[in-house]
Design a protein around this motif. Structure first.
Motif, PDB file in Angstrom:
ATOM      1  N   GLN A 442      -3.785  -7.766   8.345  1.00  0.00           N
ATOM      2  CA  GLN A 442      -3.948  -7.877   6.879  1.00  0.00           C
ATOM      3  C   GLN A 442      -3.451  -6.569   6.323  1.00  0.00           C
ATOM      4  O   GLN A 442      -3.080  -6.469   5.186  1.00  0.00           O
ATOM      5  CB  GLN A 442      -5.389  -7.797   6.876  1.00  0.00           C
ATOM      6  N   LEU A 443      -3.443  -5.397   7.139  1.00  0.00           N
ATOM      7  CA  LEU A 443      -2.764  -4.204   6.706  1.00  0.00           C
ATOM      8  C   LEU A 443      -1.416  -4.368   6.192  1.00  0.00           C
ATOM      9  O   LEU A 443      -0.808  -4.058   5.549  1.00  0.00           O
ATOM     10  CB  LEU A 443      -3.055  -3.113   7.500  1.00  0.00           C
ATOM     11  N   ALA A 444      -0.619  -5.014   7.250  1.00  0.00           N
ATOM     12  CA  ALA A 444       0.640  -5.350   7.246  1.00  0.00           C
ATOM     13  C   ALA A 444       1.251  -5.973   5.998  1.00  0.00           C
ATOM     14  O   ALA A 444       2.152  -5.619   5.274  1.00  0.00           O
ATOM     15  CB  ALA A 444       1.333  -5.959   8.467  1.00  0.00           C
ATOM     16  N   LYS A 445       0.336  -7.159   6.020  1.00  0.00           N
ATOM     17  CA  LYS A 445       0.460  -7.925   4.682  1.00  0.00           C
ATOM     18  C   LYS A 445       0.189  -7.145   3.388  1.00  0.00           C
ATOM     19  O   LYS A 445       1.022  -7.419   2.415  1.00  0.00           O
ATOM     20  CB  LYS A 445      -0.394  -9.229   4.701  1.00  0.00           C
ATOM     21  N   ALA A 446      -0.674  -6.299   3.209  1.00  0.00           N
ATOM     22  CA  ALA A 446      -1.071  -5.564   1.859  1.00  0.00           C
ATOM     23  C   ALA A 446      -0.076  -4.594   1.636  1.00  0.00           C
ATOM     24  O   ALA A 446       0.204  -4.377   0.563  1.00  0.00           O
ATOM     25  CB  ALA A 446      -2.548  -4.850   2.149  1.00  0.00           C
ATOM     26  N   ILE A 447       0.365  -3.932   2.843  1.00  0.00           N
ATOM     27  CA  ILE A 447       1.326  -2.834   2.340  1.00  0.00           C
ATOM     28  C   ILE A 447       2.866  -3.134   2.297  1.00  0.00           C
ATOM     29  O   ILE A 447       3.763  -2.390   2.217  1.00  0.00           O
ATOM     30  CB  ILE A 447       1.182  -1.406   3.207  1.00  0.00           C
ATOM     31  N   GLY A 448       3.229  -4.569   2.815  1.00  0.00           N
ATOM     32  CA  GLY A 448       4.468  -4.996   2.690  1.00  0.00           C
ATOM     33  C   GLY A 448       5.350  -4.571   4.099  1.00  0.00           C
ATOM     34  O   GLY A 448       6.625  -4.337   3.683  1.00  0.00           O
ATOM     35  N   LEU A 449       4.678  -4.559   5.237  1.00  0.00           N
ATOM     36  CA  LEU A 449       5.389  -4.090   6.395  1.00  0.00           C
ATOM     37  C   LEU A 449       5.514  -5.220   7.391  1.00  0.00           C
ATOM     38  O   LEU A 449       4.510  -5.778   7.399  1.00  0.00           O
ATOM     39  CB  LEU A 449       4.943  -2.845   7.008  1.00  0.00           C
ATOM     40  N   GLU A 450       6.348  -5.571   8.347  1.00  0.00           N
ATOM     41  CA  GLU A 450       6.120  -6.594   9.397  1.00  0.00           C
ATOM     42  C   GLU A 450       5.208  -5.812  10.328  1.00  0.00           C
ATOM     43  O   GLU A 450       5.046  -4.483  10.575  1.00  0.00           O
ATOM     44  CB  GLU A 450       7.506  -6.692   9.947  1.00  0.00           C
ATOM     45  N   ARG A 451       4.615  -6.627  10.980  1.00  0.00           N
ATOM     46  CA  ARG A 451       3.671  -6.232  12.179  1.00  0.00           C
ATOM     47  C   ARG A 451       4.353  -5.048  13.094  1.00  0.00           C
ATOM     48  O   ARG A 451       3.918  -4.280  13.357  1.00  0.00           O
ATOM     49  CB  ARG A 451       2.957  -7.261  12.829  1.00  0.00           C
ATOM     50  N   SER A 452       5.491  -5.906  13.399  1.00  0.00           N
ATOM     51  CA  SER A 452       6.102  -4.761  14.762  1.00  0.00           C
ATOM     52  C   SER A 452       6.595  -3.312  14.110  1.00  0.00           C
ATOM     53  O   SER A 452       6.342  -2.335  14.684  1.00  0.00           O
ATOM     54  CB  SER A 452       7.610  -5.482  15.202  1.00  0.00           C
ATOM     55  N   SER A 453       6.936  -3.466  12.905  1.00  0.00           N
ATOM     56  CA  SER A 453       7.372  -1.966  12.308  1.00  0.00           C
ATOM     57  C   SER A 453       5.979  -1.206  11.875  1.00  0.00           C
ATOM     58  O   SER A 453       5.846   0.093  12.203  1.00  0.00           O
ATOM     59  CB  SER A 453       8.060  -2.150  10.840  1.00  0.00           C
ATOM     60  N   TYR A 455       3.145  -1.457  13.735  1.00  0.00           N
ATOM     61  CA  TYR A 455       2.844  -0.871  15.013  1.00  0.00           C
ATOM     62  C   TYR A 455       3.620   0.404  15.382  1.00  0.00           C
ATOM     63  O   TYR A 455       2.959   1.479  16.140  1.00  0.00           O
ATOM     64  CB  TYR A 455       3.080  -2.090  16.195  1.00  0.00           C
ATOM     65  N   ARG A 456       4.745   0.345  15.353  1.00  0.00           N
ATOM     66  CA  ARG A 456       5.617   1.503  15.720  1.00  0.00           C
ATOM     67  C   ARG A 456       5.340   2.760  14.846  1.00  0.00           C
ATOM     68  O   ARG A 456       5.355   3.815  15.306  1.00  0.00           O
ATOM     69  CB  ARG A 456       7.148   1.216  15.304  1.00  0.00           C
ATOM     70  N   LYS A 457       4.938   2.645  13.505  1.00  0.00           N
ATOM     71  CA  LYS A 457       4.613   3.644  12.646  1.00  0.00           C
ATOM     72  C   LYS A 457       3.219   4.360  13.298  1.00  0.00           C
ATOM     73  O   LYS A 457       3.083   5.474  13.368  1.00  0.00           O
ATOM     74  CB  LYS A 457       4.704   3.311  11.356  1.00  0.00           C
ATOM     75  N   LEU A 458       2.328   3.418  13.417  1.00  0.00           N
ATOM     76  CA  LEU A 458       0.995   3.753  13.810  1.00  0.00           C
ATOM     77  C   LEU A 458       1.161   4.679  15.109  1.00  0.00           C
ATOM     78  O   LEU A 458       0.258   5.726  15.494  1.00  0.00           O
ATOM     79  CB  LEU A 458      -0.066   2.672  14.050  1.00  0.00           C
ATOM     80  N   LYS A 459       1.989   4.164  16.080  1.00  0.00           N
ATOM     81  CA  LYS A 459       2.143   4.728  17.515  1.00  0.00           C
ATOM     82  C   LYS A 459       2.821   6.175  17.271  1.00  0.00           C
ATOM     83  O   LYS A 459       2.500   6.974  17.905  1.00  0.00           O
ATOM     84  CB  LYS A 459       3.028   3.859  18.496  1.00  0.00           C
ATOM     85  N   ALA A 460       3.773   6.084  16.531  1.00  0.00           N
ATOM     86  CA  ALA A 460       4.542   7.398  16.007  1.00  0.00           C
ATOM     87  C   ALA A 460       3.422   8.482  15.688  1.00  0.00           C
ATOM     88  O   ALA A 460       3.519   9.570  15.861  1.00  0.00           O
ATOM     89  CB  ALA A 460       5.674   7.034  15.078  1.00  0.00           C
ATOM     90  N   TYR A 461       2.560   8.085  14.695  1.00  0.00           N
ATOM     91  CA  TYR A 461       1.617   9.054  14.130  1.00  0.00           C
ATOM     92  C   TYR A 461       0.111   9.188  15.225  1.00  0.00           C
ATOM     93  O   TYR A 461      -0.487   9.891  14.653  1.00  0.00           O
ATOM     94  CB  TYR A 461       1.027   8.479  12.648  1.00  0.00           C
TER      95      TYR A 461
END
Length: 466
Positions: A442-453, A455-461
């Motif tokens: 739901q978060l990926a759809k709301a902010i316009g990001l692919e799920r894989s992208s 996940y990478r951002k959440l892991k980086a932060y």
């Protein structure tokens, strides 16, 4: 003023005879005894017509004719000879002679030949004057030295000599027709006139007849057969202006003709084949028109062999003084207006104006200033109200706003922009993740990001997703 005739003949009796005949017709006569002398006279004062003997001492008449045809193109030369043969006459005509008459000279033949030659000379002068006037009224080169125009001129220089079709796009008034004429003028078809059609100005019921021609009686009012624009443009360039305003029905017919280069007159059965280079122009976004169902996609790609997009005037404001000078020169020449000048501060204001009507609006503005201030200087205070910047309203006396979390973040956060962006993105993702109760999809759809992208951002932060 009497027309001037140059007689080049080594026989004095022939010169006297010709002079008498021509002066009786009200013509002015100049004589030369040799080809060399005749060419020297031509170098100082060009006549309207030349009588040239073939058999001359030194340089013969045919050699002199070759030089005259090369250096004085279009000057009619009537060859005269006492020992003429068909072979000699043919050779003279191939070298550019207007006519050939034999000695002994016939009064009637001399008069008729001279009249025809002078008529040819007159028509040539009128044609040159007309071409000069047309070139001034219909310019074939873009005015400007800005980077967008310099780049556009370079591209035009590359595409013009080819046979590629061109689709010109740009806002109204940007000079699409000038670009079309510039392409044609630099092409291998420049010796024939460009044929222009304004697709928006022709009524729907007449556009087929206008483009393809019609036979006598093809419809009410068709009292005689008429060639269409495609036929007139055979061997030349056809400019289809405002192509985006053509109906879907006409688009379908024109597509077939563009592909086959063949058509029939309205009401006719004979197939006419042509060789036409097409330049089309529109102020519309044809991709959007296709989506809206107003323009055929196959026609779009048929026309879009080489696309050219014209910059609006606001993107090349540095060209405004040059354009103004061009328009002023034209108005002074065409209408006899007294010249005007623009003060530097007025030019500064004009270069800040957005010009929604582009170059066409600028041209109309210059004519308006000529009418108002002929022979005077246009200062900034004389500019029409729409060109003057509106005064800014006084700022209300309100208390300073209370600091916000964003103010705190700016004042207390990192000075480095990259780090500030990363900090904000991390806080944003943490807040949004809580808002969606940890649901990554739901978060990926709301902010316009692919799920894989995401996940990478959440892991980086180092943001926990459990």
């Amino acid at each position: 003023m009497a027309a001037k005739i140059l007689i080049i003949d080594d026989e004095e009796s022939i010169r006297l005879s010709l002079r008498g005949i021509l002066e009786d017709e009200g013509l002015s006569v100049v004589e030369a005894e040799s080809g060399e002398e005749g060419l020297e006279l031509l170098g100082t004062d060009i006549p309207d017509l030349v009588f040239l003997d073939i058999w001359l001492p030194g340089m013969d008449g045919l050699e002199a004719l070759g030089i005259i045809s090369r250096d004085f193109e279009g000057l009619p030369v009537i060859m005269i000879s006492g020992h003429g043969t068909i072979e000699t006459a043919v050779k003279a005509l191939k070298k550019g002679a207007f006519d050939f008459i034999e000695k002994p000279l016939s009064l009637e033949k001399v008069v008729v030949s001279a009249r025809n030659g002078l008529e040819f000379s007159r028509l040539r002068q009128e044609n040159l004057a007309l071409k000069t006037r047309i070139s001034s009224e219909q310019p074939v080169t873009l005015t400007g030295e800005s980077e967008p125009i310099a780049n556009l001129k370079t591209v035009i220089g590359r595409v013009a000599p080819t046979e590629s079709w061109v689709l010109i796009t740009g806002e109204n008034g940007t000079g699409k027709e000038i670009v079309a004429r510039s392409i044609h003028n630099q092409s291998t078809r420049a010796d024939r006139p460009l044929v222009a059609v304004n697709c928006a100005a022709i009524p729907e019921e007449l556009i087929e007849s206008e483009l393809f021609g019609h036979e006598k009686g093809a419809f009410t009012g068709a009292e005689k057969a008429q060639e269409g624009k495609f036929e007139l443009a055979d061997g030349s360039t056809l400019f289809l202006d405002e192509i985006g305003d053509m109906s879907l029905k006409t688009q379908a017919k024109i597509l077939r003709i563009l592909q086959e280069q063949a058509f029939e007159h309205v009401g006719g059965r004979k197939t006419i084949k042509v060789d036409v280079r097409v330049i089309a122009a529109t102020n519309k976004d044809l991709a959007r028109e296709i989506e809206a169902g107003n323009f055929r996609e196959d026609l779009y790609y048929r026309l879009k062999v080489f696309p050219l997009e014209l910059p609006p005037l606001r993107d090349r404001a540095g060209d405004i003084p040059l354009l103004i000078n061009d328009f002023m020169d034209t108005l002074v020449r065409q209408h006899g207006f007294k010249p005007i000048a623009f003060a530097p501060e007025a030019l500064d204001v004009l270069q800040q104006y957005p010009w929604p009507g582009n170059v066409r609006e600028l041209k109309n503005f210059v004519e308006r200033m000529f009418i108002m201030y002929a022979g005077d200087t246009v200062t900034a205070d004389r500019l029409p109200p729409e060109f003057k910047p509106a005064p800014r309203p006084a700022a209300p006396d309100v208390p300073a706003p209370e600091p916000t979390p964003l103010d705190d973040l700016i004042s207390q956060g990192p000075a480095d922009l990259k780090q500030a962006r990363a900090d904000f993105e991390a806080r944003f993702l943490e807040a949004k993740l809580r808002e969606f109760d940890g649901n990554i999809s739901q978060l990926a759809k709301a902010i316009g990001l692919e799920r894989s992208s995401l996940y990478r951002k959440l892991k980086a932060y180092n943001i926990q997703t459990d």
